[in-house]
Write a protein that holds these residues in place. Structure first.
Motif, PDB file in Angstrom:
ATOM      1  N   ALA A   4      37.092  38.045  44.480  1.00  0.00           N
ATOM      2  CA  ALA A   4      37.463  39.111  45.417  1.00  0.00           C
ATOM      3  C   ALA A   4      38.518  40.016  44.797  1.00  0.00           C
ATOM      4  O   ALA A   4      38.425  41.249  44.846  1.00  0.00           O
ATOM      5  N   VAL A   5      39.531  39.412  44.169  1.00  0.00           N
ATOM      6  CA  VAL A   5      40.580  40.212  43.507  1.00  0.00           C
ATOM      7  C   VAL A   5      39.968  41.070  42.409  1.00  0.00           C
ATOM      8  O   VAL A   5      40.249  42.264  42.292  1.00  0.00           O
ATOM      9  N   GLY A   8      38.156  43.807  43.863  1.00  0.00           N
ATOM     10  CA  GLY A   8      39.103  44.816  44.367  1.00  0.00           C
ATOM     11  C   GLY A   8      39.608  45.705  43.256  1.00  0.00           C
ATOM     12  O   GLY A   8      39.602  46.945  43.364  1.00  0.00           O
TER      13      GLY A   8
END
Lengths: 305, 599
Positions: A4-5, A8
């Motif tokens: 997810a990071v 992002g």
């Protein structure tokens, strides 16, 4: 969580890479205007220009498919180049041996600009393409050598590994200096905007382009300039700030990259504003000299200096 | 007050009346001893000189046989002592209504010594051509300065220059029919016939590529067509086709305007040096009317001429910077220039096309409280220009582009009769303000200034010459303000003598402007010939371009400060509704042929 990071950061990178370049050009226009005692256009002016161009049909002077495709291929190349670069500690597209790919896709923008100029029957387009070719032929070997020094210095061909693995030697400092020059030339800023010189060859390869296709070409060129600058900024910052372990630090690094990129643009604009355009033979001479200087640096790097 | 009587304008020097029309029977001795060189010329061509007269102070005219015309022109142009003598231009006149002949008359600016006004003079070589065979031997092969001049009379009057090396059409458009000559008196000035266009371009040399610069090109502000034949980026040969915006102003002036109306037409010849044209024309008519201009008028004229030069040189240096992509230089030069425009607007009511002149003086006085304003602007310009030059001449890339580029050697400059700053950058020491008697119309003889001359002949030298001149002009403006005399500003002009000729001239920013005026009946102008300096400078541009890069071409072309005098479109504005309508080409053609109510 980690993916997810990563996602992002990639997304942030993509947003920066797509939206920032025309604003950078806006900054340059403002800075130039201030140096000329003018008020200058709003920062979004380049976006307005592009929007207008995107909304207009193109006049096509030839039936050749390349004429239509070249701007899109150039744009795709420029975008791929920007995607190969690290945003924070994340590289959106990472296949390994990135350096070679980066070199290649950046080159493609110029190559398709040049080929596009050759598809039409226009002396100015041909002259512009010939100039673009001479610039590429003289500056790319220099860039290749400098990339070689970087790869040798860090022992890798992967962009992110290079950027984190560089160690300070005299040859590296010289490489930075020469690389700044080479990337400036490749970006086609004044005094090296020889291929598109308006007063001389009326935009060179772009002279037959209009409307949407012209807009796409401009957009590609802005993104290419951004990618080269972001690459240089990353080289300047990433090696010296230590390993990036946490997302917080990565965000800080990304912010630093962003701020530095925006801060470098006024310097470029000032250089543009205070110079006249050089002639192609001047540039070829300068590039050749720089190439031999590059060879010496490479030799130094091999000696371990 | 300078009196034209002091200038001996009335001095009897006419042998038109003598027997057989030959000078030999007149008292030539006193005439020919007036100026150096006249007697030598007379002795050399005694057999062929049919008459002579002095048109006005410092302007001599010989009537010679057409057979010896080339020799006579070359005799003067290549005079071993008068080094800077040059063929100024030539006038072709249709005098068939007067005497049944055509007249072809080259004239030369004879510089006996630089800045020696009482010694230098103009020589007119008048030849009569037969009405049914208006041919004359061409001198263009030996003297490139005559290339355009002879093509022009061929186009406009149907003269035949025999053995002309390049007899293509020069001025008339491609779709103009053969055998129709607009400047002949039997042609109505509204007549505008059109046929199929016929294009004559120079053959492309082998192994070269054609780069067409123009008729519309970013690097050329006005329509002109340079055809560059290039190998790679190097220019091998150049062909030029221009006159796309030829307006037929001479014909309009000869048509039905009075001498004072022509003055305002003259000012509209050029958007930049309009006042120079206006003064030149006024000077010619004043010489003919033989009046004394009040000193104050002469000073005001000189003031405006110099202010015009200041803003022109700043404009030009801006353009030169722009041509090599140095836009900061361009913007700053024009920023520095702007106060001059504002000042001139305060003084005359207009930024350009001042409308200040009238034959016999000026139309508005310069109010005394404005003097301070002028001095303030002069100071501002001087400081601004100094800073500008400091920056521009230290911009490495700009110098790199200008230095050693577009070199015009002295010999070529002389052969082409190149004028003005372009000539002075190639080592020609000429300046009509000092060389010839301009004192009847302007006050240059009463102020101090230097004429900068450089020998390099490249673009940089042209920049430097103009910048030096700019500072000289600022200094001149200050002197003029200090010395400005009081008194009237104009003197009325009575009737003009009929069929007399005179020349008016000033040193414009680009070189000498000459206006030849021949009066007709009832205060009309029978023949009005205008020669702007670009007419002499432009034919030399191909010589400057050869051997340099395509990239240099815009800068080299701009370096002579070309001015093609253009007016391209007509638009109608409805004052009630504010609607603007721009005419299409077809409507425009129709209007120019059919519409009769305007004049």
């Amino acid at each position: 969580m980690e993916t997810a990071v990563k996602l992002g950061f990639s997304l942030a990178g993509i947003i920066i890479m797509l939206f920032l370049p025309p604003y950078l050009d806006g900054i340059a226009r403002r800075v130039k205007a201030r140096l000329q005692y003018r008020r200058g256009p709003p920062l979004s002016q380049t976006w307005y220009d592009l929007r207008k161009l995107f909304g207009m049909p193109s006049v096509k002077p030839t039936k050749k498919a390349l004429f239509t495709w070249a701007p899109y291929i150039a744009l795709a190349s420029a975008i791929s180049a920007a995607l190969l670069l690290p945003y924070g500690n994340v590289v959106p597209v990472d296949f390994g041996y990135n350096l070679v790919v980066f070199f290649y896709v950046v080159l493609m923008v110029s190559v398709f600009l040049m080929l596009a100029g050759l598809t039409v029957q226009n002396a100015f387009s041909h002259l512009g393409s010939a100039r673009e070719m001479q610039v590429i032929l003289t500056v790319e070997p220099l860039i290749a050598i400098l990339y070689g020094v970087l790869a040798y210095n860090s022992g890798s061909l992967d962009l992110y590994t290079i950027m984190t693995g560089l160690h300070l030697t005299p040859s590296l400092v010289l490489t930075y200096i020469l690389l700044a020059y080479a990337l400036y030339v490749e970006s086609g800023f004044v005094p090296f905007d020889i291929a598109e010189a308006e007063q001389e060859v009326i935009g060179g390869p772009l002279s037959e382009y209009s409307g949407r296709l012209l807009g796409v070409f401009y957009y590609a060129i802005y993104i290419k300039r951004f990618a080269l600058l972001w690459f240089f900024i990353s080289l300047l910052t990433l090696p010296w700030i230590g390993p990036i372990g946490t997302p917080e630090k990565a965000a800080l690094v990304l912010a630093l990259q962003f701020v530095l990129t925006v801060a470098f643009y006024p310097i470029i604009a000032a250089l543009e504003a205070t110079n006249a355009r050089l002639r192609i033979d001047h540039v070829v001479k300068m590039n050749t000299r720089a190439f031999f200087a590059g060879l010496i640096i490479l030799a130094m790097a091999f000696m371990g200096w | 007050m300078v009196n034209t009587k002091d200038l001996e304008a009335h001095f009897e020097f006419e042998c038109k009346a003598c027997e057989n029309g030959r000078c030999a029977k007149a008292d030539v001795n006193s005439i020919l001893s007036e100026r150096k060189g006249l007697r030598d010329f007379y002795e050399a061509f005694k057999e062929h000189i049919k008459g002579c007269k002095r048109m006005t102070y410092g302007q001599y005219q010989f009537v010679i046989d057409r057979e010896v015309l080339p020799e006579a022109v070359l005799w003067w142009h290549n005079h071993p002592e008068f080094k800077e003598t040059h063929l100024s231009t030539a006038v072709g006149t249709d005098e068939r209504p007067l005497n049944g002949h055509f007249v072809y008359m080259p004239f030369l600016n004879v510089q006996v010594e630089f800045a020696n006004e009482p010694e230098n003079y103009w020589v007119f070589l008048r030849t009569y051509l037969l009405a049914d065979d208006p041919s004359f031997p061409s001198v263009a092969e030996k003297l490139p300065a005559a290339l355009w001049i002879e093509r022009e009379v061929k186009d406009l009057l149907g003269f035949k220059p025999v053995n002309h090396p390049d007899p293509r059409r020069l001025i008339l458009p491609e779709d103009w029919p053969e055998g129709v000559y607009p400047l002949r008196k039997d042609m109505d000035y509204r007549h505008s016939p059109i046929t199929e266009p016929k294009v004559e371009f120079k053959e492309k040399p082998e192994d070269t590529t054609l780069v067409p610069m123009g008729p519309a090109h970013m690097g050329i502000e006005e329509p002109a067509h340079f055809r560059l034949f290039v190998k790679g980026e190097e220019i091998v040969d150049v062909d030029y086709r221009g006159f796309y915006s030829h307006r037929g102003i001479e014909k309009t002036g000869e048509g039905r305007l009075t001498y004072n109306q022509v003055l305002f037409l003259a000012e509209r010849i050029c958007g930049i040096c309009g006042y120079q044209h206006s003064v030149s024309y006024a000077m010619a008519v004043e010489r003919l009317a033989d009046v004394d201009i009040p000193d104050r008028a002469r000073y005001i004229r000189t003031l405006l001429l110099e202010l015009e030069r200041i803003h022109n040189h700043l404009l030009w240096v801006g353009i030169a910077a722009h041509m090599v992509g140095y836009d900061t230089g361009f913007m700053h030069a024009w920023r520095i220039r702007e106060p001059v425009m504002w000042l001139v607007e305060r003084l005359t009511g207009n930024r350009k096309q001042y409308g200040m002149n009238i034959v016999g003086g000026v139309r508005r006085d310069i109010l005394d409280y404005r003097k301070e304003e002028i001095l303030k602007v002069v100071k501002q310009i001087r400081e601004g220009t100094k800073t500008f030059l400091d920056v521009a001449l230290n911009t490495n890339t700009f110098i790199k582009r200008a230095e050693g580029v577009g070199i015009l050697p002295y010999k070529v400059a002389k052969a082409y009769s190149v004028l003005g700053p372009t000539a002075r950058a190639s080592g020609r020491k000429i300046d009509v303000r000092k060389d010839q008697a301009v004192k009847t119309a302007t006050a240059y003889n009463e102020i101090d200034f230097k004429v900068p001359v450089y020998k390099e002949g490249d673009v940089l030298a042209r920049v430097l010459v103009r910048m030096d001149e700019l500072f000289e002009s600022l200094w001149m403006v200050e002197q003029l303000i200090d010395q400005m005399p009081g008194g009237d500003i104009m003197v009325p002009i009575g009737k003009l003598p009929e069929y007399e000729e005179a020349l008016g001239f000033t040193e414009a920013h680009r070189g000498e402007v000459v206006h030849y005026v021949m009066t007709g009946e009832k205060n009309k102008v029978y023949r009005w010939k205008v020669r702007a300096p670009t007419y002499n400078n432009l034919p030399a541009v191909p010589e400057m371009l050869k051997g340099y890069h395509v990239a240099d071409a815009p800068l080299i072309i701009a370096s002579i400060d070309p001015c093609y005098s253009c007016t391209e479109r007509v638009q109608f504005v409805d004052v009630n509704t504010g609607k603007v309508k721009v005419l299409t080409e077809a409507e425009f053609n129709e209007l120019s042929i059919k519409y009769k109510g305007v004049f």
